[in-house]
Motif scaffolding. Sequence first.
Motif, PDB file in Angstrom:
ATOM      1  N   PRO A  89       0.795  -1.235   0.000  1.00  0.00           N
ATOM      2  CA  PRO A  89       0.000   0.000   0.000  1.00  0.00           C
ATOM      3  C   PRO A  89       0.825   1.281   0.000  1.00  0.00           C
ATOM      4  O   PRO A  89       0.264   2.365  -0.184  1.00  0.00           O
ATOM      5  CB  PRO A  89      -0.818  -0.127   1.288  1.00  0.00           C
ATOM      6  N   GLU A  90       2.137   1.207   0.217  1.00  0.00           N
ATOM      7  CA  GLU A  90       2.931   2.418   0.371  1.00  0.00           C
ATOM      8  C   GLU A  90       3.362   3.034  -0.950  1.00  0.00           C
ATOM      9  O   GLU A  90       4.111   4.017  -0.970  1.00  0.00           O
ATOM     10  CB  GLU A  90       4.191   2.134   1.203  1.00  0.00           C
ATOM     11  N   LEU A  91       2.925   2.499  -2.078  1.00  0.00           N
ATOM     12  CA  LEU A  91       3.321   3.034  -3.376  1.00  0.00           C
ATOM     13  C   LEU A  91       2.667   4.399  -3.606  1.00  0.00           C
ATOM     14  O   LEU A  91       1.622   4.709  -3.007  1.00  0.00           O
ATOM     15  CB  LEU A  91       2.938   2.066  -4.485  1.00  0.00           C
ATOM     16  N   PRO A  92       3.244   5.235  -4.485  1.00  0.00           N
ATOM     17  CA  PRO A  92       2.658   6.567  -4.727  1.00  0.00           C
ATOM     18  C   PRO A  92       1.254   6.526  -5.297  1.00  0.00           C
ATOM     19  O   PRO A  92       0.536   7.522  -5.248  1.00  0.00           O
ATOM     20  CB  PRO A  92       3.642   7.201  -5.718  1.00  0.00           C
ATOM     21  N   GLY A  93       0.838   5.405  -5.859  1.00  0.00           N
ATOM     22  CA  GLY A  93      -0.489   5.299  -6.453  1.00  0.00           C
ATOM     23  C   GLY A  93      -0.717   3.892  -6.967  1.00  0.00           C
ATOM     24  O   GLY A  93       0.099   2.991  -6.760  1.00  0.00           O
ATOM     25  N   PRO A  94      -1.843   3.647  -7.632  1.00  0.00           N
ATOM     26  CA  PRO A  94      -2.129   2.311  -8.155  1.00  0.00           C
ATOM     27  C   PRO A  94      -1.129   1.901  -9.230  1.00  0.00           C
ATOM     28  O   PRO A  94      -0.580   2.737  -9.951  1.00  0.00           O
ATOM     29  CB  PRO A  94      -3.543   2.459  -8.733  1.00  0.00           C
ATOM     30  N   VAL A  95      -0.897   0.578  -9.313  1.00  0.00           N
ATOM     31  CA  VAL A  95       0.024   0.028 -10.312  1.00  0.00           C
ATOM     32  C   VAL A  95      -0.774  -0.352 -11.555  1.00  0.00           C
ATOM     33  O   VAL A  95      -1.760  -1.082 -11.462  1.00  0.00           O
ATOM     34  CB  VAL A  95       0.776  -1.197  -9.761  1.00  0.00           C
ATOM     35  N   GLU A  96      -0.349   0.117 -12.715  1.00  0.00           N
ATOM     36  CA  GLU A  96      -1.057  -0.112 -13.964  1.00  0.00           C
ATOM     37  C   GLU A  96      -0.145  -0.812 -14.962  1.00  0.00           C
ATOM     38  O   GLU A  96       1.075  -0.761 -14.862  1.00  0.00           O
ATOM     39  CB  GLU A  96      -1.544   1.222 -14.546  1.00  0.00           C
ATOM     40  N   ASP A  97      -0.795  -1.467 -15.965  1.00  0.00           N
ATOM     41  CA  ASP A  97      -0.085  -2.107 -17.083  1.00  0.00           C
ATOM     42  C   ASP A  97       1.057  -2.986 -16.575  1.00  0.00           C
ATOM     43  O   ASP A  97       2.227  -2.793 -16.919  1.00  0.00           O
ATOM     44  CB  ASP A  97       0.446  -1.047 -18.057  1.00  0.00           C
ATOM     45  N   THR A  98       0.688  -3.964 -15.753  1.00  0.00           N
ATOM     46  CA  THR A  98       1.674  -4.767 -15.032  1.00  0.00           C
ATOM     47  C   THR A  98       2.077  -6.007 -15.809  1.00  0.00           C
ATOM     48  O   THR A  98       1.295  -6.562 -16.596  1.00  0.00           O
ATOM     49  CB  THR A  98       1.115  -5.177 -13.661  1.00  0.00           C
ATOM     50  N   VAL A  99       3.298  -6.461 -15.551  1.00  0.00           N
ATOM     51  CA  VAL A  99       3.851  -7.686 -16.124  1.00  0.00           C
ATOM     52  C   VAL A  99       4.540  -8.452 -14.996  1.00  0.00           C
ATOM     53  O   VAL A  99       5.392  -7.890 -14.286  1.00  0.00           O
ATOM     54  CB  VAL A  99       4.858  -7.390 -17.255  1.00  0.00           C
ATOM     55  N   LEU A 100       4.167  -9.734 -14.819  1.00  0.00           N
ATOM     56  CA  LEU A 100       4.800 -10.583 -13.807  1.00  0.00           C
ATOM     57  C   LEU A 100       5.914 -11.388 -14.453  1.00  0.00           C
ATOM     58  O   LEU A 100       5.687 -12.119 -15.421  1.00  0.00           O
ATOM     59  CB  LEU A 100       3.771 -11.527 -13.173  1.00  0.00           C
ATOM     60  N   SER A 101       7.118 -11.246 -13.931  1.00  0.00           N
ATOM     61  CA  SER A 101       8.274 -12.008 -14.404  1.00  0.00           C
ATOM     62  C   SER A 101       8.760 -12.882 -13.248  1.00  0.00           C
ATOM     63  O   SER A 101       9.570 -12.461 -12.429  1.00  0.00           O
ATOM     64  CB  SER A 101       9.387 -11.058 -14.868  1.00  0.00           C
ATOM     65  N   TRP A 102       8.233 -14.114 -13.187  1.00  0.00           N
ATOM     66  CA  TRP A 102       8.614 -15.022 -12.101  1.00  0.00           C
ATOM     67  C   TRP A 102       9.815 -15.871 -12.492  1.00  0.00           C
ATOM     68  O   TRP A 102      10.727 -16.076 -11.701  1.00  0.00           O
ATOM     69  CB  TRP A 102       7.437 -15.910 -11.717  1.00  0.00           C
ATOM     70  N   VAL A 103       9.813 -16.408 -13.710  1.00  0.00           N
ATOM     71  CA  VAL A 103      10.933 -17.215 -14.200  1.00  0.00           C
ATOM     72  C   VAL A 103      11.508 -16.529 -15.429  1.00  0.00           C
ATOM     73  O   VAL A 103      10.815 -15.793 -16.132  1.00  0.00           O
ATOM     74  CB  VAL A 103      10.482 -18.664 -14.536  1.00  0.00           C
ATOM     75  N   PRO A 104      12.788 -16.758 -15.724  1.00  0.00           N
ATOM     76  CA  PRO A 104      13.394 -16.119 -16.897  1.00  0.00           C
ATOM     77  C   PRO A 104      12.711 -16.570 -18.189  1.00  0.00           C
ATOM     78  O   PRO A 104      12.420 -17.743 -18.382  1.00  0.00           O
ATOM     79  CB  PRO A 104      14.855 -16.598 -16.849  1.00  0.00           C
ATOM     80  N   GLY A 105      12.449 -15.594 -19.055  1.00  0.00           N
ATOM     81  CA  GLY A 105      11.974 -15.902 -20.390  1.00  0.00           C
ATOM     82  C   GLY A 105      10.494 -16.124 -20.538  1.00  0.00           C
ATOM     83  O   GLY A 105      10.031 -16.402 -21.652  1.00  0.00           O
ATOM     84  N   ASP A 106       9.687 -16.031 -19.465  1.00  0.00           N
ATOM     85  CA  ASP A 106       8.252 -16.288 -19.575  1.00  0.00           C
ATOM     86  C   ASP A 106       7.466 -15.262 -18.769  1.00  0.00           C
ATOM     87  O   ASP A 106       6.766 -15.598 -17.815  1.00  0.00           O
ATOM     88  CB  ASP A 106       7.924 -17.702 -19.099  1.00  0.00           C
ATOM     89  N   PRO A 107       7.531 -13.971 -19.162  1.00  0.00           N
ATOM     90  CA  PRO A 107       6.734 -12.970 -18.461  1.00  0.00           C
ATOM     91  C   PRO A 107       5.258 -13.107 -18.814  1.00  0.00           C
ATOM     92  O   PRO A 107       4.901 -13.565 -19.900  1.00  0.00           O
ATOM     93  CB  PRO A 107       7.308 -11.641 -18.972  1.00  0.00           C
TER      94      PRO A 107
END
Length: 832
Positions: free
Chosen positions: A569-587
Amino acid sequence: MTLRIQRLAVSQLWTLVLLLLPGNIVVAQRNDAAAGLSFSALAQARRSVMVPGSKGILKAQVRNEADNTRNGSLVATVVGYPEYENVRPFSLSPGESRDIEIYVYLPSDLNEEFFEIEVVLKHFESGQEVLIQRGDEPIRERIRCALRRQGADAPLVAIALDEPAPLQPHWFWPQPGEVIHETYEAVLAARIDSGHSREMISFDVDGLPLKAQDWDNVDLLVLADARYLEDFTAVAAVRRFINQGGRVWVMLDRVDCAQIAPLLGPKQLCQEIDAVELHEFTVEILDGSTPLPTEERQVSVERAVRMKRVLQDGGVETHRIRGWPAVIKMPIGRGELILTTLEVRGWTEFRTEQISDDPNHQSTLKMREWAKTFAFDIGTPHVDSKTAIRPDYPIHHLGIQVLPKSWVTAALGTFCLVLCCLAIWRLWLGNLVPATFATPLISLLVAIVLLVARNGSQMGKQEAVAKLQFVEASDGGMGVEVKEYAAVKLDRVHDMQLDYAADGWAIAPQASQSGVQRLITRDFANWALHNSAWPAGVWRYQTQFTADVPPQVVSAVVDEQGCRLEIPPELPGPVEDTVLSWVPGDPMLCSVGDLGLRVNESVSIGNRRWIDASIMSAEQQRRLGVYRELFGAQEAPAMRSSSLYGWTPLWTGPKWKPEMPSKGSALVCLPVRLTRPTAGQLLRIPHGLIQLRQSQTETGKTSAFDDRTGRWRPAQSISMDRVFQFVLPPELLPIDFDQLRFELDLRAPNRTVQINVPTNGEEVELATLSGPSIPWTTTVTDAKVLKEFVDGVLEVRVRVGDRQDIASGDGTQIVAWTIDHFHVSATGHHSP
């Protein structure tokens, strides 16, 4: 008499001109005794590297000979570039003498092999800078520096080593050929054998630097003494260096495992068991390089070498000795922590023949044959190191014209000309109506109005600053680094200053058309960028600073609907247009749903679609360009694993005086922590959480796939028969699988492709494809295959055969095959 009056008038005129110049710098006829300040020596700092577009570091010795405290400044300029001034204010007590560091910006177009830097001494009097003079000459010093071309001899290595070994008594045998400083000579041997010179930076005297900009040109740090990790601030600086793309080689035979614990990631461990001394051993190489014969991997020494036996988790072992790791690579952020457990004498031997006549490419020791693969590895610059971008995002935010006025005029003029010709043609046919001439006249009037409006509107005329911030949190979420790429639009010349009170720096790379650009470094966490006459128009600048915010960590929860993300919650505002990169090469793209942010598997990111929107706004178009530049190209640096990328409002950073309206967004990179599910819960695991890598049990690697980036090469012409592994996150184990879904996007014309799963000495066939050209998918419920995935690692063999059309006369043509992606998703229940 008349001549004296003329000289006096000219002198007064020049004095008036100097007083009317912008700024508050006054030149005065003073001597060093009157000011009380003396400037006696100037040298280049030991850790400084002179690279164009970067910052060099000088050390000056200044003394206060007055009876009271004196405030002064050292002003450094590169000779030939008076438009860049580097200012270091200071305050000295009576009789105090101090070595003061000066950070000097080196212009990016500096191209001479040697150049000079001039430093002058100034004194503050009544709020003004007064140039101190000795007699008729200002107090100044010059130093000649050598320019180092960035990448010419990369990577640049910094060393922080142990004390040299004491000389042995005369009865110690053998005396001849002994190396006094083994760790230093071993690092030299690694550099020489990897094709680089002896050039290195030494941190042995001054200790590890604490400012982020001191690490800008360093690719590898070698640590062989635990003393450098006793200071918490130094440890934080090293950790930040690794997260930002640097590499650190720690010799564990000289450093305790407990002292590197603060450098490790949340899911990493290195625990010492004991230490042994070896006279003979054979090295097992697991890094996928060309296999070496046994005799080249055997080592026999008369004096035993020490080796620590350690247990590790979260790293990759590339070399082993008697089943224990000799080299461990720990990925952390964008960088890497390299741990070696064998004493350096086990890696090296005396060099009997130098590989070059140049003394700068010679060393006493050389790496043993089995260790040369390690030398080449650390001698190759890390591709993610010091990731830099030059986006047009800020320029687009300022509304700079992208269509020349001549194009608009030509288009409208051609349109009106066509209408006029049409009217004349109708007149010639005798079919004349009032609209025949009214239409072109109205069009001409509209065109004139549009041109006038275009010239008067001047989109982006309002003075403003546009920013793109790249915000990157460490793996633990504690430290947050912000790189700011900005552009300023001014309609007139301004006196402006950019201030910030934290570790960082700022620079406007282009030369000022008016005024003098001054980089003021007050102390460790206080700096400013000033120009009394910033030019009108549009110009760029860059800053980098540390943000003081609470830990920023994203929580990921896997349930029956997929993967859900909980944003701090401490971010300056809402997060938009997000991409999850958990493992290399497969966002994976993420979408906002009823229960928050969720991974969207229905949208593929393979076609470079980095924004999940059917109709993109102008801001999303700008963000798409940044995503493509950073991660879209094949040669682009890899995205950080276990991280979430997204866009937020601008973070608090350096501010202009006077204030200016700000535009733009921040691209944030936050670490992601996977929450362990409850027992019996149904899980649907998306493919982006299951890592693909080459099998750790096979020797050698295929060049078609890169484990570190998770990317396939665009084209391959030779056949392939390799075993790959799908690895499940340990947080989701144990699990009873219900089904697995495989997806392979493969194009292999005139070839046969087989996909099998090895099980208990036999292989279960998943598919045999003949000349595939479209993606292949299948759902597997076979108990034999599901059982192989119980421990979280599933091996799959992929065979791409030789061409089948060679006999038909097409053998001279190169017909390549390529894999875009190979994914597996899973469904199952978490076991108690």
